[in-house]
Design a protein around this motif. Structure first.
Motif, PDB file in Angstrom:
ATOM      1  N   LEU A 108      -0.228  -0.340  -5.475  1.00 25.22           N
ATOM      2  CA  LEU A 108      -1.393  -0.734  -4.681  1.00 25.22           C
ATOM      3  C   LEU A 108      -2.635  -0.362  -5.472  1.00 25.22           C
ATOM      4  CD1 LEU A 108      -2.529  -1.793  -1.935  1.00 25.22           C
ATOM      5  CD2 LEU A 108      -2.599   0.609  -1.209  1.00 25.22           C
ATOM      6  N   ARG A 109      -3.317  -1.381  -6.024  1.00 25.45           N
ATOM      7  CA  ARG A 109      -4.504  -1.128  -6.848  1.00 25.45           C
ATOM      8  C   ARG A 109      -5.749  -1.253  -5.986  1.00 25.45           C
ATOM      9  NH1 ARG A 109      -2.492  -0.438 -11.732  1.00 25.45           N
ATOM     10  NH2 ARG A 109      -0.708  -1.714 -12.427  1.00 25.45           N
ATOM     11  N   LEU A 110      -6.525  -0.187  -5.918  1.00 27.37           N
ATOM     12  CA  LEU A 110      -7.767  -0.176  -5.153  1.00 27.37           C
ATOM     13  C   LEU A 110      -8.915  -0.578  -6.066  1.00 27.37           C
ATOM     14  CD1 LEU A 110      -7.306   3.167  -3.166  1.00 27.37           C
ATOM     15  CD2 LEU A 110      -6.382   0.882  -2.679  1.00 27.37           C
ATOM     16  N   THR A 111      -9.582  -1.653  -5.700  1.00 29.74           N
ATOM     17  CA  THR A 111     -10.702  -2.152  -6.492  1.00 29.74           C
ATOM     18  C   THR A 111     -11.999  -1.973  -5.692  1.00 29.74           C
ATOM     19  OG1 THR A 111     -10.563  -4.394  -5.603  1.00 29.74           O
ATOM     20  CG2 THR A 111      -9.157  -3.875  -7.496  1.00 29.74           C
ATOM     21  N   SER A 112     -13.113  -2.225  -6.366  1.00 27.05           N
ATOM     22  CA  SER A 112     -14.403  -2.072  -5.674  1.00 27.05           C
ATOM     23  C   SER A 112     -14.519  -3.069  -4.525  1.00 27.05           C
ATOM     24  CB  SER A 112     -15.552  -2.286  -6.663  1.00 27.05           C
ATOM     25  OG  SER A 112     -15.435  -3.562  -7.282  1.00 27.05           O
ATOM     26  N   GLY A 113     -13.794  -4.195  -4.619  1.00 27.57           N
ATOM     27  CA  GLY A 113     -13.901  -5.196  -3.570  1.00 27.57           C
ATOM     28  C   GLY A 113     -12.764  -5.194  -2.575  1.00 27.57           C
ATOM     29  N   GLY A 114     -11.801  -4.297  -2.726  1.00 30.41           N
ATOM     30  CA  GLY A 114     -10.664  -4.282  -1.797  1.00 30.41           C
ATOM     31  C   GLY A 114      -9.425  -3.695  -2.451  1.00 30.41           C
ATOM     32  N   TYR A 115      -8.354  -4.477  -2.444  1.00 31.98           N
ATOM     33  CA  TYR A 115      -7.109  -3.986  -3.045  1.00 31.98           C
ATOM     34  C   TYR A 115      -6.269  -5.158  -3.534  1.00 31.98           C
ATOM     35  CZ  TYR A 115      -4.707  -5.414   1.247  1.00 31.98           C
ATOM     36  OH  TYR A 115      -4.203  -6.139   2.291  1.00 31.98           O
ATOM     37  N   PRO A 126      15.212  -2.206   6.548  1.00 31.83           N
ATOM     38  CA  PRO A 126      14.112  -1.993   5.593  1.00 31.83           C
ATOM     39  C   PRO A 126      14.614  -1.608   4.207  1.00 31.83           C
ATOM     40  CG  PRO A 126      13.729  -0.801   7.649  1.00 31.83           C
ATOM     41  CD  PRO A 126      15.140  -1.299   7.699  1.00 31.83           C
ATOM     42  N   VAL A 127      13.882  -2.057   3.201  1.00 28.41           N
ATOM     43  CA  VAL A 127      14.183  -1.726   1.809  1.00 28.41           C
ATOM     44  C   VAL A 127      13.317  -0.541   1.401  1.00 28.41           C
ATOM     45  CG1 VAL A 127      14.120  -2.539  -0.569  1.00 28.41           C
ATOM     46  CG2 VAL A 127      14.782  -4.112   1.277  1.00 28.41           C
ATOM     47  N   ALA A 128      13.950   0.517   0.903  1.00 29.81           N
ATOM     48  CA  ALA A 128      13.213   1.709   0.475  1.00 29.81           C
ATOM     49  C   ALA A 128      12.635   1.505  -0.913  1.00 29.81           C
ATOM     50  CB  ALA A 128      14.130   2.931   0.498  1.00 29.81           C
ATOM     51  N   GLY A 129      11.508   2.132  -1.178  1.00 29.79           N
ATOM     52  CA  GLY A 129      10.895   2.032  -2.488  1.00 29.79           C
ATOM     53  C   GLY A 129       9.910   3.164  -2.720  1.00 29.79           C
ATOM     54  N   VAL A 130       9.200   3.082  -3.834  1.00 26.77           N
ATOM     55  CA  VAL A 130       8.195   4.077  -4.196  1.00 26.77           C
ATOM     56  C   VAL A 130       6.869   3.341  -4.381  1.00 26.77           C
ATOM     57  CG1 VAL A 130       7.525   5.862  -5.841  1.00 26.77           C
ATOM     58  CG2 VAL A 130       9.945   5.491  -5.339  1.00 26.77           C
ATOM     59  N   LEU A 131       5.824   3.893  -3.794  1.00 29.68           N
ATOM     60  CA  LEU A 131       4.489   3.291  -3.850  1.00 29.68           C
ATOM     61  C   LEU A 131       3.586   4.125  -4.753  1.00 29.68           C
ATOM     62  CD1 LEU A 131       2.452   1.159  -2.614  1.00 29.68           C
ATOM     63  CD2 LEU A 131       1.860   2.967  -0.975  1.00 29.68           C
ATOM     64  N   LEU A 132       2.922   3.465  -5.685  1.00 33.34           N
ATOM     65  CA  LEU A 132       1.897   4.102  -6.503  1.00 33.34           C
ATOM     66  C   LEU A 132       0.544   3.536  -6.097  1.00 33.34           C
ATOM     67  CD1 LEU A 132       0.886   5.816  -8.923  1.00 33.34           C
ATOM     68  CD2 LEU A 132       1.287   3.804 -10.371  1.00 33.34           C
ATOM     69  N   VAL A 133      -0.327   4.386  -5.600  1.00 30.00           N
ATOM     70  CA  VAL A 133      -1.705   3.989  -5.294  1.00 30.00           C
ATOM     71  C   VAL A 133      -2.555   4.311  -6.515  1.00 30.00           C
ATOM     72  CG1 VAL A 133      -3.653   4.253  -3.732  1.00 30.00           C
ATOM     73  CG2 VAL A 133      -1.316   4.503  -2.856  1.00 30.00           C
TER      74      VAL A 133
END
Length: 647
Positions: free
Chosen positions: A78-85, A99-106
């Motif tokens: 999940l890339r956070l940008t100045s205008g949103g994501y 549900p499918v399990a996973g790993v989230l990188l912000v």
């Protein structure tokens, strides 16, 4: 009431405790956050983890390692940008609403603080910051209060079923063309060092999409990989019968392979029960399995209850061709770790030096107790990089698990061997092993993978037990006692896969041959396995012959006491679940005029090591009294007297 023989009540209760720890703390199970515990979350992505800097902000360091490359399998960004994501994710085929399990990188590129909420928990991400977290495809993910659409994580596929049959227990992999793995219901989603999905069994059924798939089957290092492609019929069962062929049959030659260093539970992303070890041992056709109880970073000793229940007895799934035992790993991060196989009863001490505990008693005292309990002992993963000098052994005296006390316990006869093959880079271990042999110590070449059944994707430790093995020549039926005896006799070789033989005249691995100066002896090394690129015959003076895999012969004129070992090696290969291919025998010892090998250069190398160890214990060991220091220094001096006598 009938109890499952593989799950006695005391073990079941311990597993329940582990499940509670996993649920509360995640992959670390609440272990004290020392260096290797803090890395557990990141080592699910080993290629990226090894690119991480020494940054104290590990989330940010991982983000930097991932930047500029395609996100690894199982990671959503999940890339956070100045205008949103922007959400970067691979879409997984799914057959149900599970549900499918996973790993989230912000990953924030913002110059201001951002708030990301995941399943009700707020994560405040600083300017340019990052955060790694567990999530699933139906998680509630919000960025600045706005919901993030996770529907892109999955796509519905038409279901089908595969029935897989080999005729005996095997290791299977079922993979979509995009690399997505498929497993039977209720089976942990394991991946090996190469990232290949796998599970074990025979005549197993797997729910799959009605799309092109690759099915592979093998059975440990004695078998080749067989593969086929299949497009299952929608809504129906498709049978695949596939049997791996043998590369060699060790037991037919009287040799039996062991993995002497396997953990059932050691923190992790799943809790492993004994039944899983049983299925994996038979599916890998691993003759001997040593499941070791051990601590991670605190005082809790995982699988201690299983050790107390089964100590001194074969585990219930053992048979004429497979023996499993509960063993132990004695651990001190400053002085080194030791694994024990075949012990008759639990020890009184499992670890020293953790949570500010004293580094006492010395490793030698723990080894002595384990020897009294009839255990066969080996130093585990002794060194993790190249070693040229005794100073490299000691290093900066960090608590990095280096086997600094090995030089003492080898001289005092308190250990039987050394893990030449382990999960880490092993060139330094091989160098130190040969120095110890040249200095007059008798040590068997051993192997222990450090596989941990409580991890499904974690560099080498999530590979199946037995991906490295130490083969021992028993000369009779398989039993724990016979295997331990063969190790004590040094009748072993360690391997990532190749078969390796060595003879010197009429002598075999582990033998002592008494010769006279001037005698000539023919030495023959043989290997089996397509991955072998180079064979070497090595004595105390170095390499005396080299050639391609297959057979290598040389004639040696004996001038002084020595030892002879053989090695087989090669580059990366799909048959090897390590960085490269390697096998190394224990020595054939050559005495001359009644004198065993004791090269002055190697003896002095060990004496220099002892002197540095003396300084290290004085300066870096955590000790509570002068008498504890005296106990260490007494053993160091006893070892020094032995080495000096060999001069």
């Amino acid at each position: 009431m009938h109890h499952d023989p593989l799950l006695p009540p005391v073990v079941a209760r311990a597993l329940d405790d582990y499940r509670a720890l996993l649920a509360e703390h995640g992959i670390t199970w609440g272990e004290p956050p020392i260096g290797y515990v803090r890395m557990l979350s990141f080592l699910r992505f080993p290629d990226e983890a090894y690119q991480m800097s020494g940054d104290t902000d590990l989330d940010r360091a991982f983000r930097d390692a991932v930047s500029g490359r395609e996100a690894p399998d199982g990671l959503t960004v999940l890339r956070l940008t100045s205008g949103g994501y922007i959400l970067e994710a691979r879409s997984c085929a799914v057959l149900s609403a599970t549900p499918v399990a996973g790993v989230l990188l912000v990953d924030s590129a913002r110059t201001t603080t951002a708030t990301v909420t995941l399943d009700g928990t707020e994560h405040v991400i600083g300017s340019g910051g990052a955060r790694l977290a567990e999530f699933t495809s139906d998680s509630d993910l919000r960025c600045d209060g706005e919901p993030v659409d996770l529907s892109v994580l999955t796509r519905a596929a038409v279901p089908a079923r595969l029935r897989l049959k080999a005729g005996f227990p095997c290791r299977w992999s079922v993979t979509s063309t995009d690399g997505q793995g498929w497993w039977p219901d209720g089976v942990p989603h394991r991946r090996d060092y190469h990232g290949v999905p796998y599970f074990h069994g025979d005549d197993v059924t797997v729910a799959v999409p009605a799309e092109p798939l690759v099915v592979g089957v093998t059975r440990g290092m004695e078998y080749e990989l067989a593969e086929t492609q299949v497009v299952p019929s929608p809504w129906r069962e498709t049978t695949v019968e596939l049997t791996p062929s043998r590369v060699y049959d060790a037991a037919a030659k009287g040799w039996y392979g062991a993995d002497l260093h396997v953990h059932l539970n050691w923190a992790g992303d799943v809790v492993a029960a004994p039944a899983e070890a049983a299925v994996m041992q038979h599916g890998e056709d691993l003759h001997v399995l040593n499941l070791v109880a051990g601590n991670v970073a605190g005082r809790r000793v995982y699988d201690q209850e299983a050790l107390h229940h089964w100590a001194g007895r074969d585990l219930p799934w053992s048979d004429a061709g497979h023996v499993a035992r509960m063993g132990v790993e004695y651990r001190n991060d400053l002085l080194g770790h030791v694994h024990a196989f075949g012990l008759a009863a639990p020890p009184s001490i499992y670890h020293t030096g953790f949570l500010d505990d004293a580094d006492w008693p010395p490793n030698g005292a723990a080894c002595g107790e384990l020897r009294e309990l009839q255990a066969v002992l080996g130093y585990a993963h002794p060194f993790h990089g190249p070693v040229a000098t005794p100073g490299d052994v000691i290093g900066a005296a960090q608590r990095d698990c280096n086997a600094r006390a090995l030089v003492v316990d080898a001289a005092l006869g308190l250990v039987d061997g050394v893990e030449l093959l382990h999960f880490s880079e092993f060139s330094g271990t091989v160098e130190v092993y040969r120095r110890l042999l040249g200095a007059g110590n008798r040590l068997a070449a051993l192997a222990g993978t450090d596989s941990m059944l409580s991890y499904t994707r974690q560099d080498t430790v999530s590979s199946p037990p037995g991906w490295e093995r130490v083969y021992a020549r028993l000369g009779g039926p398989l039993s724990a006692e016979a295997y331990a005896h063969a190790v004590r006799q040094g009748r072993t070789f360690a391997t990532t896969g190749p078969w390796l033989e060595l003879t010197a005249g009429g002598a075999e691995i582990g033998d002592t041959w008494c010769l006279a100066a001037g005698d000539e002896v023919e030495i023959v090394a043989r290997s089996v396995g397509p991955e072998v690129e180079r064979l070497e015959i090595v004595t105390a003076d170095g390499v005396v012959a080299a050639g391609p895999g297959g057979e290598l012969r040389t004639t040696l004129t004996i001038t002084e006491p020595t030892y002879v070992v053989a090695t087989a090696s090669g580059g990366p290969h799909r048959r090897s679940l390590h960085r490269r291919v390697y096998a190394h025998t224990s020595p054939i010892y050559v005495d001359v005029a009644g004198r065993p090998v004791a090269r002055v250069e190697d003896v002095r190398w060990c004496l220099d090591w002892l002197a540095l160890l003396d300084q290290t214990v004085r300066s870096h060991a955590r000790l509570d009294s002068p008498s504890q220091l005296a106990d260490h220094l007494d053993l160091i001096e006893k070892a020094a007297q032995i080495y000096r006598a060999r001069l």
